[in-house]
Design a protein around this motif. Sequence first.
Motif, mmCIF file in Angstrom:
data_model
loop_
_atom_site.group_PDB
_atom_site.id
_atom_site.type_symbol
_atom_site.label_atom_id
_atom_site.label_comp_id
_atom_site.label_asym_id
_atom_site.label_seq_id
_atom_site.Cartn_x
_atom_site.Cartn_y
_atom_site.Cartn_z
ATOM 1 N N PRO A 138 0.822 -1.209 0.000
ATOM 2 C CA PRO A 138 0.000 0.000 0.000
ATOM 3 C C PRO A 138 0.848 1.248 0.000
ATOM 4 O O PRO A 138 2.017 1.222 0.374
ATOM 5 N N GLY A 139 0.260 2.348 -0.425
ATOM 6 C CA GLY A 139 0.967 3.613 -0.381
ATOM 7 C C GLY A 139 0.979 4.160 1.019
ATOM 8 O O GLY A 139 0.456 3.568 1.955
ATOM 9 N N PRO A 140 1.580 5.325 1.195
ATOM 10 C CA PRO A 140 1.642 5.930 2.525
ATOM 11 C C PRO A 140 0.237 6.136 3.078
ATOM 12 O O PRO A 140 -0.679 6.537 2.371
ATOM 13 N N GLY A 141 0.055 5.868 4.345
ATOM 14 C CA GLY A 141 -1.258 6.009 4.966
ATOM 15 C C GLY A 141 -1.151 6.671 6.309
ATOM 16 O O GLY A 141 -0.064 6.969 6.792
ATOM 17 N N PRO A 142 -2.270 6.936 6.956
ATOM 18 C CA PRO A 142 -2.248 7.581 8.260
ATOM 19 C C PRO A 142 -1.693 6.649 9.314
ATOM 20 O O PRO A 142 -1.687 5.440 9.158
ATOM 21 N N GLU A 143 -1.219 7.224 10.439
ATOM 22 C CA GLU A 143 -0.655 6.417 11.513
ATOM 23 C C GLU A 143 -1.730 5.568 12.173
ATOM 24 O O GLU A 143 -1.459 4.523 12.701
ATOM 25 N N SER A 144 -2.980 6.006 12.167
ATOM 26 C CA SER A 144 -4.061 5.236 12.766
ATOM 27 C C SER A 144 -5.334 5.504 11.985
ATOM 28 O O SER A 144 -5.427 6.446 11.200
ATOM 29 N N ILE A 145 -6.343 4.656 12.231
ATOM 30 C CA ILE A 145 -7.622 4.817 11.549
ATOM 31 C C ILE A 145 -8.264 6.153 11.923
ATOM 32 O O ILE A 145 -9.002 6.750 11.145
ATOM 33 N N VAL A 146 -7.972 6.641 13.141
ATOM 34 C CA VAL A 146 -8.528 7.911 13.584
ATOM 35 C C VAL A 146 -8.172 9.033 12.616
ATOM 36 O O VAL A 146 -8.943 9.978 12.420
ATOM 37 N N GLU A 147 -6.985 8.939 11.990
ATOM 38 C CA GLU A 147 -6.532 9.985 11.080
ATOM 39 C C GLU A 147 -7.429 10.101 9.851
ATOM 40 O O GLU A 147 -7.370 11.097 9.133
ATOM 41 N N THR A 148 -8.263 9.095 9.569
ATOM 42 C CA THR A 148 -9.154 9.176 8.415
ATOM 43 C C THR A 148 -10.347 10.083 8.689
ATOM 44 O O THR A 148 -11.049 10.470 7.765
ATOM 45 N N HIS A 189 -14.354 15.856 13.879
ATOM 46 C CA HIS A 189 -14.679 14.524 14.408
ATOM 47 C C HIS A 189 -13.471 13.906 15.109
ATOM 48 O O HIS A 189 -13.616 13.223 16.127
ATOM 49 N N ARG A 190 -12.284 14.131 14.557
ATOM 50 C CA ARG A 190 -11.072 13.598 15.205
ATOM 51 C C ARG A 190 -10.858 14.275 16.561
ATOM 52 O O ARG A 190 -10.503 13.617 17.545
ATOM 53 N N GLN A 191 -11.080 15.594 16.631
ATOM 54 C CA GLN A 191 -10.926 16.306 17.898
ATOM 55 C C GLN A 191 -11.947 15.832 18.918
ATOM 56 O O GLN A 191 -11.627 15.689 20.106
ATOM 57 N N LEU A 192 -13.168 15.580 18.467
ATOM 58 C CA LEU A 192 -14.198 15.089 19.376
ATOM 59 C C LEU A 192 -13.793 13.748 19.969
ATOM 60 O O LEU A 192 -13.868 13.540 21.190
ATOM 61 N N ASP A 217 -10.731 12.435 20.136
ATOM 62 C CA ASP A 217 -9.536 12.601 20.967
ATOM 63 C C ASP A 217 -9.907 13.085 22.362
ATOM 64 O O ASP A 217 -9.351 12.629 23.371
ATOM 65 N N THR A 218 -10.838 14.019 22.442
ATOM 66 C CA THR A 218 -11.245 14.551 23.748
ATOM 67 C C THR A 218 -12.006 13.509 24.553
ATOM 68 O O THR A 218 -11.808 13.370 25.764
ATOM 69 N N LEU A 219 -12.864 12.746 23.886
ATOM 70 C CA LEU A 219 -13.647 11.732 24.593
ATOM 71 C C LEU A 219 -12.774 10.654 25.212
ATOM 72 O O LEU A 219 -13.125 10.070 26.235
ATOM 73 N N THR A 220 -11.623 10.366 24.606
ATOM 74 C CA THR A 220 -10.764 9.293 25.128
ATOM 75 C C THR A 220 -10.146 9.641 26.477
ATOM 76 O O THR A 220 -9.559 8.773 27.114
ATOM 77 N N ALA A 221 -10.286 10.905 26.913
ATOM 78 C CA ALA A 221 -9.704 11.295 28.202
ATOM 79 C C ALA A 221 -10.435 10.652 29.373
ATOM 80 O O ALA A 221 -9.886 10.531 30.459
ATOM 81 N N ARG A 222 -11.703 10.228 29.160
ATOM 82 C CA ARG A 222 -12.481 9.602 30.218
ATOM 83 C C ARG A 222 -13.205 8.390 29.663
ATOM 84 O O ARG A 222 -13.463 8.323 28.467
ATOM 85 N N VAL A 275 -21.077 16.093 26.419
ATOM 86 C CA VAL A 275 -20.637 15.738 25.067
ATOM 87 C C VAL A 275 -21.319 16.626 24.030
ATOM 88 O O VAL A 275 -20.701 17.030 23.040
ATOM 89 N N GLU A 276 -22.595 16.939 24.253
ATOM 90 C CA GLU A 276 -23.288 17.829 23.324
ATOM 91 C C GLU A 276 -22.631 19.204 23.289
ATOM 92 O O GLU A 276 -22.444 19.797 22.217
ATOM 93 N N GLU A 277 -22.272 19.715 24.473
ATOM 94 C CA GLU A 277 -21.612 21.020 24.544
ATOM 95 C C GLU A 277 -20.251 20.976 23.853
ATOM 96 O O GLU A 277 -19.872 21.898 23.121
ATOM 97 N N LEU A 278 -19.517 19.886 24.061
ATOM 98 C CA LEU A 278 -18.213 19.729 23.422
ATOM 99 C C LEU A 278 -18.356 19.685 21.902
ATOM 100 O O LEU A 278 -17.597 20.337 21.171
ATOM 101 N N ALA A 279 -19.345 18.910 21.422
ATOM 102 C CA ALA A 279 -19.545 18.788 19.980
ATOM 103 C C ALA A 279 -19.891 20.144 19.355
ATOM 104 O O ALA A 279 -19.375 20.499 18.287
ATOM 105 N N ARG A 280 -20.762 20.905 20.021
ATOM 106 C CA ARG A 280 -21.120 22.223 19.485
ATOM 107 C C ARG A 280 -19.915 23.144 19.407
ATOM 108 O O ARG A 280 -19.761 23.914 18.450
ATOM 109 N N SER A 281 -19.032 23.067 20.419
ATOM 110 C CA SER A 281 -17.842 23.926 20.413
ATOM 111 C C SER A 281 -16.901 23.584 19.261
ATOM 112 O O SER A 281 -16.072 24.413 18.866
ATOM 113 N N LEU A 282 -17.021 22.375 18.713
ATOM 114 C CA LEU A 282 -16.173 21.950 17.596
ATOM 115 C C LEU A 282 -16.880 22.130 16.253
ATOM 116 O O LEU A 282 -16.383 21.663 15.224
#
Length: 665
Positions: free
Chosen positions: A583-593, A598-601, A603-608, A616-623
């Motif tokens: 395969p050609g060059p790809g992202p380091e993880s599936i998250v990079e797709t 959505h990636r920021q959301l 990433d933040t959720l994984t903290a807890r 979560v609704e407030e976080l999503a709106r801020s993004l």
Amino acid sequence: MVYIGAGALAANGRGPEPSLIDPRLSVNWKGRDRTRASTLHNPSYRRADPRVRAAYLHWLAGGRRDKSASIGYVFLFFYGLERRLFADLGADLHHPEVEIILAEVERLRGIYLQESSFAKTAGQLLDFAEGVRAVNTDLPPVPWTSGRARLGVPAAVRVGIGKYVSKKSPIPVEWALSYLRHHPEGRLRTPAKRVVDEFDELFGIRYRARFGRGIRIPKPDGKIKLLYRAASSGFDGGVFVTLGRIPDITLEPTLIDELNRLARQCDEELDAYSRLMGRHPDRAGTPAAIGLLPHVLLAAHGESILNDLRAWTTEVLADQPRIVVLHDELVEQWSPNHPSKLTKTQASALAFTLANIGVGIEPDVRFGSPAPSPGTHAVLFPLPEGRRGEPTALYRAAMSLMYLSAIVADADGDINSIERRFVAERLEGITGLDTADRIRLQAHLALLGVRKPRLQDVKRKVKAMVPGDLRKSGTFLIDLAAADGAVNQEEIAVLEKLFERMGLDQAHLYSRAHTLDLGDAGPITIGEKRSATRWELPDPRSPVTLDPGKVRARLAETDRVSNLLADIFVDDDPPPETESSAPGPGPESIVETLDGPHRQLLDTLTARSEWDRGSVEELARSLGLPFLDSALDVINETAIDHCGEPVVEGDDPMVLNTYALGELI
């Protein structure tokens, strides 16, 4: 169970009884309403159209079971039952007729369950009646019906538990489980809903182990108040009852908090089994499924199925501390005819099954190791009695250090006996490791003797180590490289790359290398043939300075070393088997797709591990993601495409699926 006649007033005394069948009123049998279009919103026999009266009487004559009939007919009949219970019998719910009436309400609810308005009203009447009757009658706990919405703790459960609390008696497990399953704040995850019987059985075992005969809770000040709002327009408001001597346990949060903690433990214990049943329900009762059950459930769920695997492991171990076996043979013994290539979930199931019969395995994907591949080896070893769970946090750091050590020791293509002894002795000296940890470390060391460690896994291993211990670990690795009395250029190259990935200053590498004290006995001499490029360490007491520039120059002397360094820079998956499929060059993880928001959301959720929906609704709106459910669909679809499971589960609270998260990142 109907009222027939003329002149009867409604329960409130104003106007005629709505359910009263007055024979004087006309009935249009030929034009009987079959379309349900003329059904009144608040049915009343007196006000109904003659065609509706005909259809209603036809429904009654047919046994009150026609599912195609208008729900208005069901309510009109139900109004008569309400009048009988709460007006004629004066809410004497111990009257002999009550059993018959309640049985009829239950029957009708079963027939018209899809009619949510009636199902809810009927449920409220049954709940009220059972609650009042439970005061003076020892009723069994209300059973949980799968799929039924949790609208609140049934009155009979509140009364039943309240009676125990009022006497300061322990609450039996059957009542506690009914309370948990019906409580709106009961935090039951997928296993509790998917494998209900196994969950309830395990909950009972854990409840008795923790609380003995049952939990005791403080007596709340508030008393139980029951209210039933009649559906019939013939009543004003509803029927209200205060049970003066029975405390309302829903006012005391201690009980649901304790039960939620216990339920979480049971959910976690059943998680692996539940996932298998969710994906492959046809495997129920197989060795692969039985082995995933918690150990305390095995005896009741077919422990004998595991006897063949137990006999085989006993034979191959033959009282030895550990044994290296072929992975393919192990899989065949675990689940005959199962493909030897295992997913991470399947490899976890295998490890879980072995643990249930008292056998450990390395590699163990549950504790950070990659899933074994067909044609490779695994190490089996007896687990200490009572230790079938996760090793300590210190073990993870020690295993990471062992892995790094194996990379250094194997830098020249061979892990010799001196290097093995050096690693084993140093790891044995780590304080804080218990017996089970040390046994598993020895098994992992044996595994590294037959499976080459990969430099690309270093970043993952380093995460398990305390940052303050990294410098000490770096010093340990330098000492290991010099354990056989000499350091060659391959070892220096590997140490440089390890230091880079560990975030260590390479100056420490060179400083330590030239000041290393090998002991009064001088360099250790071994009988193996040494490479022409090996360097003898100088006498540490002589004023020798190691020039980093010259070291790098020596590293570039041969193409072989250059190729070695090229391999070291590979951080992703191993190269494919053929060039045509590369395969050609790809992202380091599936998250990079995922796109940025959505990636920021995620990433933040994984903290807890758990979030309330509002946050979560407030976080999503801020993004910039105003529709939370749509955003989660994007994330979960990515996870399902990759590993077959969503990464965010539940509605409120929302729970992170650790398995799916591990597969994505």
